[in-house]
Design a protein around this motif. Sequence first.
Motif, PDB file in Angstrom:
ATOM      1  N   ARG A 151       0.821  -1.214   0.000  1.00 57.65           N
ATOM      2  CA  ARG A 151       0.000   0.000   0.000  1.00 57.65           C
ATOM      3  C   ARG A 151       0.855   1.265   0.000  1.00 57.65           C
ATOM      4  NH1 ARG A 151       0.122  -2.490   4.818  1.00 57.65           N
ATOM      5  NH2 ARG A 151       0.447  -1.297   6.742  1.00 57.65           N
ATOM      6  N   HIS A 152       2.063   1.169   0.552  1.00 51.33           N
ATOM      7  CA  HIS A 152       2.949   2.331   0.596  1.00 51.33           C
ATOM      8  C   HIS A 152       3.396   2.779  -0.795  1.00 51.33           C
ATOM      9  CE1 HIS A 152       5.552  -1.200   0.423  1.00 51.33           C
ATOM     10  NE2 HIS A 152       6.452  -0.419  -0.145  1.00 51.33           N
TER      11      HIS A 152
ATOM     12  N   TRP B  93      -1.645   7.210  -5.489  1.00 52.49           N
ATOM     13  CA  TRP B  93      -3.055   7.526  -5.351  1.00 52.49           C
ATOM     14  C   TRP B  93      -3.577   8.571  -6.348  1.00 52.49           C
ATOM     15  CZ3 TRP B  93      -6.045   4.346  -2.764  1.00 52.49           C
ATOM     16  CH2 TRP B  93      -5.476   3.533  -1.787  1.00 52.49           C
ATOM     17  N   PRO B  94      -2.828   9.639  -6.663  1.00 48.85           N
ATOM     18  CA  PRO B  94      -3.349  10.595  -7.654  1.00 48.85           C
ATOM     19  C   PRO B  94      -3.622   9.941  -9.010  1.00 48.85           C
ATOM     20  CG  PRO B  94      -1.529  11.568  -6.444  1.00 48.85           C
ATOM     21  CD  PRO B  94      -1.554  10.111  -6.061  1.00 48.85           C
ATOM     22  N   THR B  95      -2.700   9.094  -9.478  1.00 53.43           N
ATOM     23  CA  THR B  95      -2.911   8.396 -10.757  1.00 53.43           C
ATOM     24  C   THR B  95      -4.125   7.486 -10.670  1.00 53.43           C
ATOM     25  OG1 THR B  95      -0.539   8.441 -11.250  1.00 53.43           O
ATOM     26  CG2 THR B  95      -1.869   6.810 -12.415  1.00 53.43           C
ATOM     27  N   LEU B  96      -4.255   6.788  -9.555  1.00 50.09           N
ATOM     28  CA  LEU B  96      -5.358   5.836  -9.390  1.00 50.09           C
ATOM     29  C   LEU B  96      -6.714   6.539  -9.348  1.00 50.09           C
ATOM     30  CD1 LEU B  96      -6.167   2.825  -8.667  1.00 50.09           C
ATOM     31  CD2 LEU B  96      -6.129   3.613  -6.291  1.00 50.09           C
ATOM     32  N   CYS B  97      -6.825   7.547  -8.471  1.00 57.59           N
ATOM     33  CA  CYS B  97      -8.143   8.147  -8.201  1.00 57.59           C
ATOM     34  C   CYS B  97      -8.567   9.191  -9.229  1.00 57.59           C
ATOM     35  CB  CYS B  97      -8.147   8.764  -6.803  1.00 57.59           C
ATOM     36  SG  CYS B  97      -7.886   7.555  -5.483  1.00 57.59           S
ATOM     37  N   ARG B  98      -7.597   9.901  -9.788  1.00 61.09           N
ATOM     38  CA  ARG B  98      -7.947  10.978 -10.718  1.00 61.09           C
ATOM     39  C   ARG B  98      -7.971  10.525 -12.172  1.00 61.09           C
ATOM     40  NH1 ARG B  98      -3.705  15.458  -8.277  1.00 61.09           N
ATOM     41  NH2 ARG B  98      -4.477  15.444  -6.129  1.00 61.09           N
ATOM     42  N   MET B  99      -7.137   9.552 -12.504  1.00 59.58           N
ATOM     43  CA  MET B  99      -7.013   9.162 -13.906  1.00 59.58           C
ATOM     44  C   MET B  99      -7.688   7.832 -14.214  1.00 59.58           C
ATOM     45  SD  MET B  99      -3.021  10.141 -14.666  1.00 59.58           S
ATOM     46  CE  MET B  99      -3.123   9.448 -16.316  1.00 59.58           C
ATOM     47  N   ILE B 100      -7.372   6.797 -13.440  1.00 59.44           N
ATOM     48  CA  ILE B 100      -7.711   5.439 -13.859  1.00 59.44           C
ATOM     49  C   ILE B 100      -9.125   5.028 -13.481  1.00 59.44           C
ATOM     50  CG2 ILE B 100      -7.071   3.021 -13.691  1.00 59.44           C
ATOM     51  CD1 ILE B 100      -4.204   3.900 -13.084  1.00 59.44           C
ATOM     52  N   LEU B 101      -9.438   5.048 -12.186  1.00 59.47           N
ATOM     53  CA  LEU B 101     -10.687   4.443 -11.724  1.00 59.47           C
ATOM     54  C   LEU B 101     -11.953   5.080 -12.295  1.00 59.47           C
ATOM     55  CD1 LEU B 101     -10.138   3.398  -7.994  1.00 59.47           C
ATOM     56  CD2 LEU B 101     -10.280   1.975 -10.041  1.00 59.47           C
ATOM     57  N   PRO B 102     -12.073   6.428 -12.353  1.00 60.82           N
ATOM     58  CA  PRO B 102     -13.337   6.985 -12.871  1.00 60.82           C
ATOM     59  C   PRO B 102     -13.670   6.495 -14.281  1.00 60.82           C
ATOM     60  CG  PRO B 102     -12.038   8.688 -11.795  1.00 60.82           C
ATOM     61  CD  PRO B 102     -11.152   7.484 -11.883  1.00 60.82           C
ATOM     62  N   LEU B 103     -12.708   6.507 -15.175  1.00 59.98           N
ATOM     63  CA  LEU B 103     -12.954   6.096 -16.553  1.00 59.98           C
ATOM     64  C   LEU B 103     -13.127   4.586 -16.672  1.00 59.98           C
ATOM     65  CD1 LEU B 103     -10.391   8.463 -18.282  1.00 59.98           C
ATOM     66  CD2 LEU B 103     -12.869   8.525 -18.591  1.00 59.98           C
ATOM     67  N   MET B 104     -12.343   3.830 -15.906  1.00 58.64           N
ATOM     68  CA  MET B 104     -12.411   2.379 -16.038  1.00 58.64           C
ATOM     69  C   MET B 104     -13.678   1.803 -15.413  1.00 58.64           C
ATOM     70  SD  MET B 104      -8.631   0.706 -15.995  1.00 58.64           S
ATOM     71  CE  MET B 104      -9.355  -0.817 -16.570  1.00 58.64           C
TER      72      MET B 104
END
Length: 247
Positions: A67-68, A72-83
């Motif tokens: 987890r370290h 998180w910015p790449t995950l939450c702002r870029m990837i998850l919303p669109l995917m």
Amino acid sequence: MVELLTLPWLLLALFIFLAFTTEATTGFGSIVIALSLGALLFPIPELLPILVPLNIVMTSVLSWRHRHAIHWPTLCRMILPLMVVGTLAGYGLRPWLGDQLLKTAFGLLVLWFSSRELWRLWKGITVKPHGKVWSQFWMLMAGMTHGLFASGGPLLVYALSGLALDKQQFRATLILVWLSLNGLLTLVFLLDGSLLPAAPHIAVMIPVVIAAMLLGEWLHRRVNEARFRQAVFVVLWMTGGILAWPG
């Protein structure tokens, strides 16, 4: 349960071991490899309710352990919303496609991705970052392929090409993506009635996944990842060609 001792199911267990070892090593590949090889033996709709929950078993453990390193910015702002949007759209398209069309389309996807990666590795081509709009488009398409085949990895890796993440960040972030999306798909499989019939097969395969995870963690620290990925892509290229071949 006797059927689990037949050759097709024993081969599927081997494919799952190889595929999940690959994801534990590199951050992606468990379902795309297992589904590519497993589709030579079973229909894709029969495999997905088995492979997707198994992926959650591994990715939940690895996401917590690493987890370290999650970006998180790449995950939450870029990837998850669109995917997430793409995954739901892809799942909605599945009833409109027959088993043979699903198999052929998946084979073509695997063939394209593996050919591209082998060419890049062979030529030593440096990956250039995509523009923002182009990356977003491919993330949406990655979500759609995840909804169709639970295999958004090839297009997501393409969408993220050139992103400035180190090896650990890239792997940890991708693993959490699969945990999130496969959790969503598992809920959908529960609602559509396909999860409970697959439960005995899932239970039997869990020890295989745990063994693969332990081996993959060991390999991640010790093997040359480029050589390892090259071997995986050769297998995917051959399998994609078989799946895409009409008949």
